[in-house]
Design a protein around this motif. Sequence first.
Motif, PDB file in Angstrom:
ATOM      1  N   GLN A  88       0.624  -1.122  -0.084  1.00  0.00           N
ATOM      2  CA  GLN A  88       0.173   0.036   0.004  1.00  0.00           C
ATOM      3  C   GLN A  88       0.851   1.280  -0.063  1.00  0.00           C
ATOM      4  OE1 GLN A  88      -3.028   0.256   3.041  1.00  0.00           O
ATOM      5  NE2 GLN A  88      -4.231  -1.338   2.145  1.00  0.00           N
ATOM      6  N   LEU A  89       1.840   1.211   0.914  1.00  0.00           N
ATOM      7  CA  LEU A  89       2.653   2.418   0.863  1.00  0.00           C
ATOM      8  C   LEU A  89       3.348   2.906  -0.280  1.00  0.00           C
ATOM      9  CD1 LEU A  89       3.922   4.705   2.688  1.00  0.00           C
ATOM     10  CD2 LEU A  89       6.001   3.114   3.193  1.00  0.00           C
ATOM     11  N   ILE A 139       0.560   5.133   5.997  1.00  0.00           N
ATOM     12  CA  ILE A 139       1.771   5.073   6.838  1.00  0.00           C
ATOM     13  C   ILE A 139       1.427   4.083   8.015  1.00  0.00           C
ATOM     14  CG2 ILE A 139       2.848   6.495   8.735  1.00  0.00           C
ATOM     15  CD1 ILE A 139       4.585   6.499   6.067  1.00  0.00           C
ATOM     16  N   ASP A 140       0.115   4.275   8.221  1.00  0.00           N
ATOM     17  CA  ASP A 140      -0.289   3.336   9.613  1.00  0.00           C
ATOM     18  C   ASP A 140       0.164   1.872   9.644  1.00  0.00           C
ATOM     19  OD1 ASP A 140      -1.412   5.443  10.689  1.00  0.00           O
ATOM     20  OD2 ASP A 140      -3.442   5.388  10.058  1.00  0.00           O
ATOM     21  N   SER A 141       0.362   1.364   8.344  1.00  0.00           N
ATOM     22  CA  SER A 141       0.805  -0.017   8.460  1.00  0.00           C
ATOM     23  C   SER A 141       2.260  -0.588   8.811  1.00  0.00           C
ATOM     24  CB  SER A 141       0.299  -0.925   7.179  1.00  0.00           C
ATOM     25  OG  SER A 141       1.118  -0.147   6.008  1.00  0.00           O
ATOM     26  N   VAL A 142       2.820   0.763   8.522  1.00  0.00           N
ATOM     27  CA  VAL A 142       4.481   0.679   8.927  1.00  0.00           C
ATOM     28  C   VAL A 142       4.970   1.623  10.048  1.00  0.00           C
ATOM     29  CG1 VAL A 142       4.757   0.109   6.574  1.00  0.00           C
ATOM     30  CG2 VAL A 142       5.087   2.425   7.305  1.00  0.00           C
ATOM     31  N   GLU A 181      10.126   2.337  -4.125  1.00  0.00           N
ATOM     32  CA  GLU A 181      10.344   1.145  -3.600  1.00  0.00           C
ATOM     33  C   GLU A 181      11.400   1.386  -2.433  1.00  0.00           C
ATOM     34  OE1 GLU A 181      10.019  -2.483  -2.154  1.00  0.00           O
ATOM     35  OE2 GLU A 181       8.843  -1.886  -3.700  1.00  0.00           O
ATOM     36  N   LEU A 182      12.433   1.873  -2.814  1.00  0.00           N
ATOM     37  CA  LEU A 182      13.513   2.348  -2.015  1.00  0.00           C
ATOM     38  C   LEU A 182      12.887   3.033  -0.723  1.00  0.00           C
ATOM     39  CD1 LEU A 182      16.576   1.878  -1.083  1.00  0.00           C
ATOM     40  CD2 LEU A 182      17.000   4.149  -2.313  1.00  0.00           C
ATOM     41  N   LEU A 183      12.151   3.953  -0.999  1.00  0.00           N
ATOM     42  CA  LEU A 183      11.557   4.895  -0.080  1.00  0.00           C
ATOM     43  C   LEU A 183      10.698   4.244   0.880  1.00  0.00           C
ATOM     44  CD1 LEU A 183      10.751   7.874   1.408  1.00  0.00           C
ATOM     45  CD2 LEU A 183       9.290   8.028  -0.552  1.00  0.00           C
ATOM     46  N   ALA A 184       9.822   3.406   0.295  1.00  0.00           N
ATOM     47  CA  ALA A 184       8.854   2.509   1.236  1.00  0.00           C
ATOM     48  C   ALA A 184       9.546   1.580   2.260  1.00  0.00           C
ATOM     49  CB  ALA A 184       7.874   1.721   0.360  1.00  0.00           C
TER      50      ALA A 184
END
Length: 189
Positions: A88-89, A139-142, A181-184
């Motif tokens: 999701q992120l 963001i809540d999931s991470v 992808e790197l940011l996530a």
Amino acid sequence: MTIDDRRQRDRTAQRLLITLTARTIAEREGWAAVTTRRLSTEIEYSQPVIYKHFSSLDDLVEAVALDGFDELAAALESARSDSAADVQLAAVALAYLDYAAEHPALYDAMFTRSTSLRFGTDETPPPLAAAYAQLRAAIDSVSDPRDPETLTEVLWSALHGLVALSRAGRLRAGREAERVELLARSLQP
């Protein structure tokens, strides 16, 4: 329908036409091309009609920006709801970058032009809060156990930086997905 209802409907239609026309001109030629004279010519309303709806061009730009925040919130919500929790992120981040790339003048109105629109206050307009809420939901999931508000601000800042640097030709083309992808991954606990 009463006369007052019809007048209100007509005023709403006029306002929508003005904002859509301003947005179209800005996307095609930039915000410098958006003037009351140009708008009145394009939509065949007198300048006083435009000023009846917007006290200044800044007010008009803010109205266009609010429409943009509504659209951005919907795009981010769609990306989030259409994705599995573990991606999701990244999906939301890509949707943000795509939106900015597809609507550069609108993005300018939302984020780079000087406006009185403010985030994180009691007066934050609902469209701004809704767009921010979609970033926060991603963001809540991470975030656990880290502060989700700070992580959301970091995500938003990073995305805005990617938009600005990409638009200025400062980043290598075609690497957006890799950067996202790197940011996530970097925001994962």
